[in-house]
Enzyme design. Structure first.
Site, short mmCIF file in Angstrom:
data_model
loop_
_atom_site.label_atom_id
_atom_site.label_comp_id
_atom_site.label_asym_id
_atom_site.label_seq_id
_atom_site.Cartn_x
_atom_site.Cartn_y
_atom_site.Cartn_z
N SER A 125 -10.81 0.37 3.76
CA SER A 125 -10.07 0.12 5.02
C SER A 125 -9.55 1.44 5.55
CB SER A 125 -8.88 -0.79 4.76
OG SER A 125 -9.31 -1.99 4.17
N ARG A 182 0.85 -1.22 0.00
CA ARG A 182 0.00 0.00 0.00
C ARG A 182 0.87 1.25 0.00
NH1 ARG A 182 -2.57 -3.94 -0.53
NH2 ARG A 182 -4.41 -4.62 0.65
N GLU A 215 -5.07 4.66 6.40
CA GLU A 215 -4.70 4.40 5.00
C GLU A 215 -5.12 5.56 4.08
OE1 GLU A 215 -5.25 0.42 2.98
OE2 GLU A 215 -6.51 1.68 1.72
#
Ligand code: FAD
Ligand code: NAP
Length: 338
Positions: free
Chosen positions: A238, A162, A333
């Site tokens: 998320s 990520r 995130e």
């Protein structure tokens, strides 16, 4: 072309009502350059916008929100696969479905991820054991300071979990205009995640007979069964990254919590943040229009269309609680603006 004082609620899947001092929807390189020149002249910060599915607006944006709407894509057959070249404003999920409908494999595990392909390299989107970097060849981006186009190879993008160069050294310096992927001629389904294994066991489908389209279908069915559709329940996916801890911290946690969900990541361990939040009792929690999804504790939801600060307050309360209960630091995130 450039509008002032624009409501960004329709441009973020959390449906947070925040205003941009200026807004521009650019559909060509020339329009992007004009918008950048306007911002440069007034020393305005830029908020590049795709589908708005990975941002949290914590207040009004005091600069130029620039929606990148470059369109077009093509599949180019090669001896050893197929090359997919797509402009930044193309919808990611539609590209995945177009690829699998043509019989090309490689993207199917990434079905139903919201947003546009231009944002996909920013966090090296990933799901069910596959990441963008697995098929990535190169991208072209416009330098914000100059309007020049620059090409980045996969290596130059420094993709990680990520993560990419565009969250690190190149943060806020480029607008991604085009992404080029290479889909392999020899395709192998990646169905190691338990949810996929269970799906194909239940549907009595053997791994060797699967097509990319069938895998995409499974991913879509699984995601629809547990993740909130942002069109119905506002969310940004998320909310926290899965924390990665060292072997000794993992061993300590595992001893205290034998059911801990964790996966080896090199010498370290990736903990399922959703499991930690669920164990701490937050799943289904609701407070004044914001809350935690009842089927996936990693997803914060904003059904009351509340402001960013309420979402951030809840996220901070959760992160504090997880630190106290497990000694683990949770990092958001999505990107917060301003
Ligand atoms: P935006 O939210 O518009 O932008 C995200 C960031 O990229 C911002 O910082 C923005 O400024 C920047 N940006 C956008 N476009 C450009 C551009 N052209 N050039 C430069 N910078 C740009 N992510 C995963 O990795 N895996 C998942 O499985 C996944 N599932 C999700 C499920 C749901 C329900 C939701 C709501 C989100 C999910 N996400 C997932 C997160 C998100 O969809 C991805 O990060 C996606 O790539 C964001 O695309 P976007 O166009 O909406 O980006
Ligand atoms: P899940 O399948 O319930 O799995 C829970 C967590 O365990 C995931 O975060 C996943 O890590 C990890 N995991 C499971 N099996 C694994 C394996 N075999 N090897 C390594 N790690 C494993 O997760 P979910 O919430 O339903 O999501 C399914 C997939 O979609 C995941 O890959 C997730 O990342 C992705 N997703 C991402 C977002 C987002 O906004 N970023 C939102 C929804 C779903 P990983 O997350 O590293 O895969």
């Amino acid at each position: 072309m450039i509008q002032s004082d624009v409501d960004l609620q329709p441009f973020n899947t959390m449906t947070i009502a925040a205003r941009a001092k200026y807004f521009c929807a650019a559909t060509s390189h020339d329009e992007m350059r004009e918008a950048l020149a306007f911002a440069r002249k007034q020393q305005l910060p830029i908020l590049p916008l795709g589908g708005g599915s990975n941002i949290v607006l914590t207040g009004d944006f005091p600069g130029l929100a620039l929606h990148i709407g470059l369109l077009g894509h093509e599949f180019e057959p090669l001896d050893d696969g197929v090359r997919l070249r797509a402009s930044a404003g193309e919808n990611w999920h539609q590209l995945v479905m177009h690829s699998v409908a043509l019989g090309y494999g490689g993207l199917e595990n990434l079905a139903l991820i919201p947003g546009n392909i231009g944002a996909a390299p920013i966090q090296n989107i990933g799901a069910y054991g596959v990441e963008l970097k697995d098929t990535f060849e190169q991208l072209t981006a416009m330098e914000i300071a100059t309007g020049n186009l620059v090409t980045f190879t996969a290596e130059a993008c420094q993709f990680g979990y990520r993560d990419s160069l565009f969250k690190g050294d190149a943060k806020d310096r480029f607008l991604i205009c085009e992404v080029v992927l290479k889909l392999p001629a020899r395709w192998q389904p990646q169905v190691s995640y338990p949810a996929l294994q269970q799906y194909f066991a239940e549907h009595q489908q053997g791994e060797q007979d699967l097509t990319p389209e069938q895998v995409a279908g499974a991913v879509i069915a699984i995601r629809n069964s547990k993740l909130p559709n942002p069109v119905e329940i506002p969310n940004a996916g998320s909310f926290f990254k899965n924390p990665v801890v060292g072997a000794s911290q993992y061993a300590e946690l595992k001893q205290k919590h034998p059911d801990l969900v964790a996966f080896a990541a090199g010498n370290d361990w990736k903990l399922a943040a959703g499991w930690l939040i669920d164990q701490a009792g937050w799943r289904g929690f609701a407070r004044d229009g914001v809350g935690v999804h009842d089927r996936q504790a990693l997803v914060l939801v904003n059904p009351g269309h509340r402001c960013g600060s309420q979402v951030v307050d809840l996220a901070q309360d959760i992160a504090r609680d997880i630190q106290q209960k497990f000694g683990v630091v949770l990092e958001p995130e999505p990107r917060f603006y301003p």
